[in-house]
Design a protein around this motif. Sequence first.
Motif, mmCIF file in Angstrom:
data_model
loop_
_atom_site.group_PDB
_atom_site.id
_atom_site.type_symbol
_atom_site.label_atom_id
_atom_site.label_comp_id
_atom_site.label_asym_id
_atom_site.label_seq_id
_atom_site.Cartn_x
_atom_site.Cartn_y
_atom_site.Cartn_z
ATOM 1 N N GLY A 132 22.234 -26.951 22.853
ATOM 2 C CA GLY A 132 22.332 -25.960 23.916
ATOM 3 C C GLY A 132 20.993 -25.587 24.501
ATOM 4 N N PHE A 133 21.047 -24.882 25.637
ATOM 5 C CA PHE A 133 19.865 -24.372 26.311
ATOM 6 C C PHE A 133 20.023 -22.875 26.476
ATOM 7 N N GLU A 134 18.939 -22.122 26.332
ATOM 8 C CA GLU A 134 18.953 -20.686 26.575
ATOM 9 C C GLU A 134 19.085 -20.440 28.068
ATOM 10 N N SER A 135 19.399 -19.201 28.447
ATOM 11 C CA SER A 135 19.622 -18.883 29.847
ATOM 12 C C SER A 135 18.387 -19.064 30.692
ATOM 13 N N ASN A 136 17.200 -19.023 30.068
ATOM 14 C CA ASN A 136 15.970 -19.236 30.836
ATOM 15 C C ASN A 136 15.460 -20.650 30.683
ATOM 16 N N ALA A 137 16.395 -21.594 30.483
ATOM 17 C CA ALA A 137 15.991 -22.970 30.154
ATOM 18 C C ALA A 137 15.165 -23.620 31.232
ATOM 19 N N ILE A 138 15.290 -23.211 32.493
ATOM 20 C CA ILE A 138 14.483 -23.843 33.523
ATOM 21 C C ILE A 138 13.638 -22.818 34.256
ATOM 22 N N THR A 139 13.380 -21.694 33.601
ATOM 23 C CA THR A 139 12.464 -20.735 34.206
ATOM 24 C C THR A 139 11.188 -20.707 33.408
ATOM 25 N N ARG A 140 11.025 -19.740 32.505
ATOM 26 C CA ARG A 140 9.736 -19.638 31.832
ATOM 27 C C ARG A 140 9.639 -20.543 30.610
ATOM 28 N N ARG A 141 10.689 -20.653 29.805
ATOM 29 C CA ARG A 141 10.561 -21.344 28.536
ATOM 30 C C ARG A 141 10.160 -22.803 28.659
ATOM 31 N N PRO A 142 10.700 -23.587 29.611
ATOM 32 C CA PRO A 142 10.307 -25.001 29.652
ATOM 33 C C PRO A 142 8.836 -25.224 29.908
ATOM 34 N N LEU A 143 8.114 -24.232 30.473
ATOM 35 C CA LEU A 143 6.683 -24.419 30.687
ATOM 36 C C LEU A 143 5.967 -24.628 29.372
ATOM 37 N N GLY A 144 6.382 -23.929 28.338
ATOM 38 C CA GLY A 144 5.727 -24.095 27.049
ATOM 39 C C GLY A 144 6.324 -25.185 26.208
ATOM 40 N N ALA A 145 7.531 -25.651 26.573
ATOM 41 C CA ALA A 145 8.206 -26.643 25.745
ATOM 42 C C ALA A 145 8.382 -27.960 26.456
ATOM 43 N N LEU A 146 9.125 -27.962 27.574
ATOM 44 C CA LEU A 146 9.424 -29.221 28.236
ATOM 45 C C LEU A 146 8.222 -29.812 28.929
ATOM 46 N N VAL A 147 7.580 -29.075 29.832
ATOM 47 C CA VAL A 147 6.559 -29.685 30.692
ATOM 48 C C VAL A 147 5.327 -30.137 29.928
ATOM 49 N N PRO A 148 4.673 -29.323 29.097
ATOM 50 C CA PRO A 148 3.492 -29.808 28.384
ATOM 51 C C PRO A 148 3.802 -31.002 27.494
ATOM 52 N N ALA A 149 5.006 -31.034 26.941
ATOM 53 C CA ALA A 149 5.347 -32.155 26.070
ATOM 54 C C ALA A 149 5.615 -33.419 26.867
ATOM 55 N N LYS A 187 19.455 -36.324 31.443
ATOM 56 C CA LYS A 187 20.484 -35.292 31.405
ATOM 57 C C LYS A 187 20.610 -34.782 29.985
ATOM 58 N N GLY A 188 20.955 -33.486 29.859
ATOM 59 C CA GLY A 188 21.155 -32.909 28.538
ATOM 60 C C GLY A 188 21.899 -31.600 28.655
ATOM 61 N N GLY A 189 22.177 -30.974 27.491
ATOM 62 C CA GLY A 189 22.861 -29.685 27.489
ATOM 63 C C GLY A 189 24.175 -29.749 26.754
ATOM 64 N N THR A 190 25.096 -28.829 27.127
ATOM 65 C CA THR A 190 26.409 -28.729 26.497
ATOM 66 C C THR A 190 27.469 -28.674 27.586
ATOM 67 N N ALA A 191 28.723 -28.542 27.165
ATOM 68 C CA ALA A 191 29.809 -28.429 28.142
ATOM 69 C C ALA A 191 29.706 -27.143 28.946
ATOM 70 N N PHE A 192 28.969 -26.155 28.437
ATOM 71 C CA PHE A 192 28.862 -24.857 29.100
ATOM 72 C C PHE A 192 27.553 -24.681 29.866
ATOM 73 N N ARG A 193 26.594 -25.537 29.608
ATOM 74 C CA ARG A 193 25.313 -25.427 30.323
ATOM 75 C C ARG A 193 24.642 -26.801 30.285
ATOM 76 N N GLY A 194 24.309 -27.315 31.447
ATOM 77 C CA GLY A 194 23.689 -28.627 31.510
ATOM 78 C C GLY A 194 22.378 -28.592 32.265
ATOM 79 N N LEU A 195 21.536 -29.563 31.983
ATOM 80 C CA LEU A 195 20.246 -29.688 32.656
ATOM 81 C C LEU A 195 20.050 -31.141 33.076
ATOM 82 N N GLU A 196 19.743 -31.346 34.343
ATOM 83 C CA GLU A 196 19.457 -32.674 34.867
ATOM 84 C C GLU A 196 18.007 -32.741 35.319
ATOM 85 N N LEU A 197 17.379 -33.875 35.079
ATOM 86 C CA LEU A 197 15.987 -34.078 35.445
ATOM 87 C C LEU A 197 15.847 -35.357 36.254
#
Length: 304
Positions: free
Chosen positions: A2-19, A237-247
């Motif tokens: 799953g992804f938290e509600s801020n999955a594409i706001t503040r949190r990915p800056l410290g997790a997704l993008v730098p990695a 693509k990733g996420g769950t049936a209730f919340r998805g993220l596409e890149l």
Amino acid sequence: MGFESNAITRRPLGALVPAVIPALLLAACGGPALSPTVLPPTPVPASAPASAPTAARLTLPLRVPSTTWRVQSAATVRVSGGGSAAGPEQRVQSNAVVSWSAERQPSGAVRAAGQVDSFTVRTSFDSQRSVQLPSTPAMILLEAVLDSTVVRVATKPPLANECDRPEAGAGALARELLVRVPDGVMRGDRWQDSSVTLICRNGVPMTAYTAMISRLESVDADRLVIRREISSRFEGKGGTAFRGLELSGTGSGVQRVEISSQRGTVERLEGSGTLTLMTTERLPGSPARTQQIVQRTEFSAVRR
């Protein structure tokens, strides 16, 4: 996953993008590659004298001795969209000491063994504190294969799951110091490599398509200089049936590589690149929310 509600706001800056960078732009590890093609050199003007001397063809040593480099990657990141104004520019800096020894074939294929130590990441996301990434071993052992069909850097022992592991980022830095140079090329010759790489960051599986064109710009008794132009495309693509993220996204970069003609080792490597990612979050019953992430990276490695 799953992804938290801020999955594409503040949190990915410290997790997704730098990695993701430099692991994406630098094409870290794994995946089949298309067969490389040596492109013809720039034609000699018709007015050139018929008696002009023939340029020497390059042959590098087949055994490359153990060599150590100080490696640094510095990136700036800016996020915009998603119903909010562009945030402030953030910074991510990675440092490591990398060692490789290798055996090469006349085709330029490389089989290498090496290690990474002193691997640290400094970001403006953690109030400018320089930290050792959690769970990162003091020394990471690596083995690599680089040829016309495989481009792979793996840890020893192999990781059961490479997703979001700091060892993958360390391997990405080390990967750039493995340069394929076919025997028989002359000044002005170009050769091309293309690869398809499967990677995973922040729980999102992605496919990276990378093409690289290398050109031998100069060669003498002491040193040769290669210019590499890199272009990449990303899908995931990733996420769950209730919340998805596409890149999806594209990247481009340029590198200048100096190699010792006598030793066959990289003496200095400098490069820069830009990556633009579009992230789309989809929630049931809500309109899709899209953000743009732009990252510019400077990379350097100097032999110690």
